[in-house]
Design a protein around this motif. Structure first.
Motif, PDB file in Angstrom:
ATOM      1  N   THR A 119       0.839  -1.188   0.000  1.00 25.75           N
ATOM      2  CA  THR A 119       0.000   0.000   0.000  1.00 25.75           C
ATOM      3  C   THR A 119       0.876   1.240   0.000  1.00 25.75           C
ATOM      4  OG1 THR A 119      -0.111   0.013   2.403  1.00 25.75           O
ATOM      5  CG2 THR A 119      -1.853  -1.165   1.241  1.00 25.75           C
ATOM      6  N   ASP A 120       0.257   2.368  -0.250  1.00 27.03           N
ATOM      7  CA  ASP A 120       0.998   3.623  -0.247  1.00 27.03           C
ATOM      8  C   ASP A 120       1.525   3.932   1.149  1.00 27.03           C
ATOM      9  OD1 ASP A 120       0.551   4.119  -2.950  1.00 27.03           O
ATOM     10  OD2 ASP A 120      -1.337   5.158  -2.550  1.00 27.03           O
ATOM     11  N   VAL A 121       2.654   4.609   1.175  1.00 24.47           N
ATOM     12  CA  VAL A 121       3.253   5.035   2.438  1.00 24.47           C
ATOM     13  C   VAL A 121       2.741   6.436   2.750  1.00 24.47           C
ATOM     14  CG1 VAL A 121       5.412   5.584   3.598  1.00 24.47           C
ATOM     15  CG2 VAL A 121       5.305   3.645   2.032  1.00 24.47           C
ATOM     16  N   SER A 122       2.261   6.627   3.959  1.00 26.52           N
ATOM     17  CA  SER A 122       1.737   7.933   4.358  1.00 26.52           C
ATOM     18  C   SER A 122       2.756   8.648   5.236  1.00 26.52           C
ATOM     19  CB  SER A 122       0.427   7.765   5.125  1.00 26.52           C
ATOM     20  OG  SER A 122       0.678   7.194   6.384  1.00 26.52           O
ATOM     21  N   PRO A 123       2.612   9.968   5.359  1.00 29.89           N
ATOM     22  CA  PRO A 123       3.477  10.697   6.281  1.00 29.89           C
ATOM     23  C   PRO A 123       3.377  10.148   7.714  1.00 29.89           C
ATOM     24  CG  PRO A 123       2.346  12.231   4.846  1.00 29.89           C
ATOM     25  CD  PRO A 123       1.750  10.871   4.594  1.00 29.89           C
ATOM     26  N   GLU A 124       2.191   9.697   8.091  1.00 35.83           N
ATOM     27  CA  GLU A 124       2.016   9.121   9.431  1.00 35.83           C
ATOM     28  C   GLU A 124       2.890   7.880   9.607  1.00 35.83           C
ATOM     29  OE1 GLU A 124      -0.501  10.057   7.434  1.00 35.83           O
ATOM     30  OE2 GLU A 124      -1.603  11.545   8.586  1.00 35.83           O
ATOM     31  N   LEU A 156       5.749   7.582  12.555  1.00 34.32           N
ATOM     32  CA  LEU A 156       5.713   6.489  13.528  1.00 34.32           C
ATOM     33  C   LEU A 156       6.942   5.592  13.419  1.00 34.32           C
ATOM     34  CD1 LEU A 156       1.920   5.613  13.375  1.00 34.32           C
ATOM     35  CD2 LEU A 156       3.127   6.894  15.151  1.00 34.32           C
ATOM     36  N   ALA A 157       7.414   5.340  12.212  1.00 30.03           N
ATOM     37  CA  ALA A 157       8.612   4.516  12.028  1.00 30.03           C
ATOM     38  C   ALA A 157       9.840   5.202  12.620  1.00 30.03           C
ATOM     39  CB  ALA A 157       8.832   4.220  10.551  1.00 30.03           C
ATOM     40  N   ALA A 158       9.830   6.535  12.621  1.00 28.42           N
ATOM     41  CA  ALA A 158      10.938   7.293  13.189  1.00 28.42           C
ATOM     42  C   ALA A 158      10.847   7.375  14.713  1.00 28.42           C
ATOM     43  CB  ALA A 158      10.970   8.702  12.597  1.00 28.42           C
ATOM     44  N   GLY A 159       9.740   6.888  15.277  1.00 31.27           N
ATOM     45  CA  GLY A 159       9.575   6.925  16.725  1.00 31.27           C
ATOM     46  C   GLY A 159       9.200   8.304  17.238  1.00 31.27           C
ATOM     47  N   LYS A 160       8.639   9.113  16.359  1.00 29.90           N
ATOM     48  CA  LYS A 160       8.253  10.477  16.745  1.00 29.90           C
ATOM     49  C   LYS A 160       6.756  10.555  16.995  1.00 29.90           C
ATOM     50  CE  LYS A 160      11.935  12.560  14.017  1.00 29.90           C
ATOM     51  NZ  LYS A 160      12.293  13.675  13.156  1.00 29.90           N
ATOM     52  N   ASP A 161       6.349  11.639  17.652  1.00 26.99           N
ATOM     53  CA  ASP A 161       4.932  11.897  17.889  1.00 26.99           C
ATOM     54  C   ASP A 161       4.296  12.477  16.633  1.00 26.99           C
ATOM     55  OD1 ASP A 161       5.006  11.094  20.568  1.00 26.99           O
ATOM     56  OD2 ASP A 161       5.651  13.094  21.224  1.00 26.99           O
ATOM     57  N   LEU A 162       2.997  12.240  16.481  1.00 23.66           N
ATOM     58  CA  LEU A 162       2.263  12.770  15.330  1.00 23.66           C
ATOM     59  C   LEU A 162       1.904  14.233  15.588  1.00 23.66           C
ATOM     60  CD1 LEU A 162      -0.070   9.753  14.541  1.00 23.66           C
ATOM     61  CD2 LEU A 162       1.851  10.567  13.178  1.00 23.66           C
ATOM     62  N   THR A 163       2.858  15.110  15.324  1.00 23.76           N
ATOM     63  CA  THR A 163       2.635  16.542  15.470  1.00 23.76           C
ATOM     64  C   THR A 163       2.643  17.164  14.072  1.00 23.76           C
ATOM     65  OG1 THR A 163       4.988  17.069  15.589  1.00 23.76           O
ATOM     66  CG2 THR A 163       3.867  16.558  17.684  1.00 23.76           C
ATOM     67  N   PRO A 164       2.089  18.361  13.920  1.00 23.74           N
ATOM     68  CA  PRO A 164       2.116  19.016  12.610  1.00 23.74           C
ATOM     69  C   PRO A 164       3.544  19.182  12.058  1.00 23.74           C
ATOM     70  CG  PRO A 164       0.546  20.125  14.028  1.00 23.74           C
ATOM     71  CD  PRO A 164       1.287  19.127  14.888  1.00 23.74           C
ATOM     72  N   GLN A 165       4.495  19.490  12.928  1.00 23.53           N
ATOM     73  CA  GLN A 165       5.878  19.660  12.486  1.00 23.53           C
ATOM     74  C   GLN A 165       6.469  18.340  11.984  1.00 23.53           C
ATOM     75  OE1 GLN A 165       4.783  20.607  15.553  1.00 23.53           O
ATOM     76  NE2 GLN A 165       4.732  22.837  15.317  1.00 23.53           N
ATOM     77  N   ASN A 166       6.217  17.268  12.714  1.00 22.16           N
ATOM     78  CA  ASN A 166       6.749  15.965  12.304  1.00 22.16           C
ATOM     79  C   ASN A 166       6.073  15.462  11.036  1.00 22.16           C
ATOM     80  OD1 ASN A 166       8.535  15.932  14.442  1.00 22.16           O
ATOM     81  ND2 ASN A 166       7.206  14.691  15.741  1.00 22.16           N
ATOM     82  N   LEU A 167       4.790  15.730  10.881  1.00 22.23           N
ATOM     83  CA  LEU A 167       4.096  15.333   9.663  1.00 22.23           C
ATOM     84  C   LEU A 167       4.640  16.099   8.455  1.00 22.23           C
ATOM     85  CD1 LEU A 167       0.467  14.998  11.029  1.00 22.23           C
ATOM     86  CD2 LEU A 167       1.916  13.148  10.144  1.00 22.23           C
ATOM     87  N   GLU A 168       4.949  17.364   8.632  1.00 21.25           N
ATOM     88  CA  GLU A 168       5.534  18.144   7.535  1.00 21.25           C
ATOM     89  C   GLU A 168       6.922  17.604   7.187  1.00 21.25           C
ATOM     90  OE1 GLU A 168       6.041  20.537   4.431  1.00 21.25           O
ATOM     91  OE2 GLU A 168       4.185  20.158   5.520  1.00 21.25           O
ATOM     92  N   TRP A 169       7.710  17.281   8.197  1.00 26.36           N
ATOM     93  CA  TRP A 169       9.030  16.667   7.958  1.00 26.36           C
ATOM     94  C   TRP A 169       8.872  15.376   7.144  1.00 26.36           C
ATOM     95  CZ3 TRP A 169      10.216  11.830  10.093  1.00 26.36           C
ATOM     96  CH2 TRP A 169      11.520  11.382   9.843  1.00 26.36           C
ATOM     97  N   ALA A 170       7.882  14.570   7.513  1.00 22.75           N
ATOM     98  CA  ALA A 170       7.653  13.301   6.826  1.00 22.75           C
ATOM     99  C   ALA A 170       7.181  13.525   5.396  1.00 22.75           C
ATOM    100  CB  ALA A 170       6.634  12.466   7.598  1.00 22.75           C
TER     101      ALA A 170
END
Length: 68
Positions: A28-33, A37-51
């Motif tokens: 399946t497609d890979v999502s920013p989420e 999560l694979a990076a062990g980070k929290d789902l924050t707007p900043q981390n989602l933009e990084w992803a």
């Protein structure tokens, strides 16, 4: 009377996880989420933009690079 367990119920001495069980991609497609999560980070707007940026640069392989 023996108290030992039958061979079938004993745990294997080799506790290595088989390679086929280590891969998370299901085709399946890979999502920013997924990346966050694979990076062990929290789902924050900043981390989602990084992803999102990481996915734009590297594509779905970004997730493969992060996982064993």
């Amino acid at each position: 009377m023996s108290t030992s367990q039958p061979d079938a119920s004993r745990q294997s001495e080799d506790s290595t996880t088989p390679d086929r069980l280590l891969h998370a991609r299901t085709g399946t497609d890979v999502s920013p989420e997924d990346i966050v999560l694979a990076a062990g980070k929290d789902l924050t707007p900043q981390n989602l933009e990084w992803a999102r940026q990481k996915l734009d640069r590297e594509g779905p392989a970004a997730l493969d690079k992060m996982l064993p």
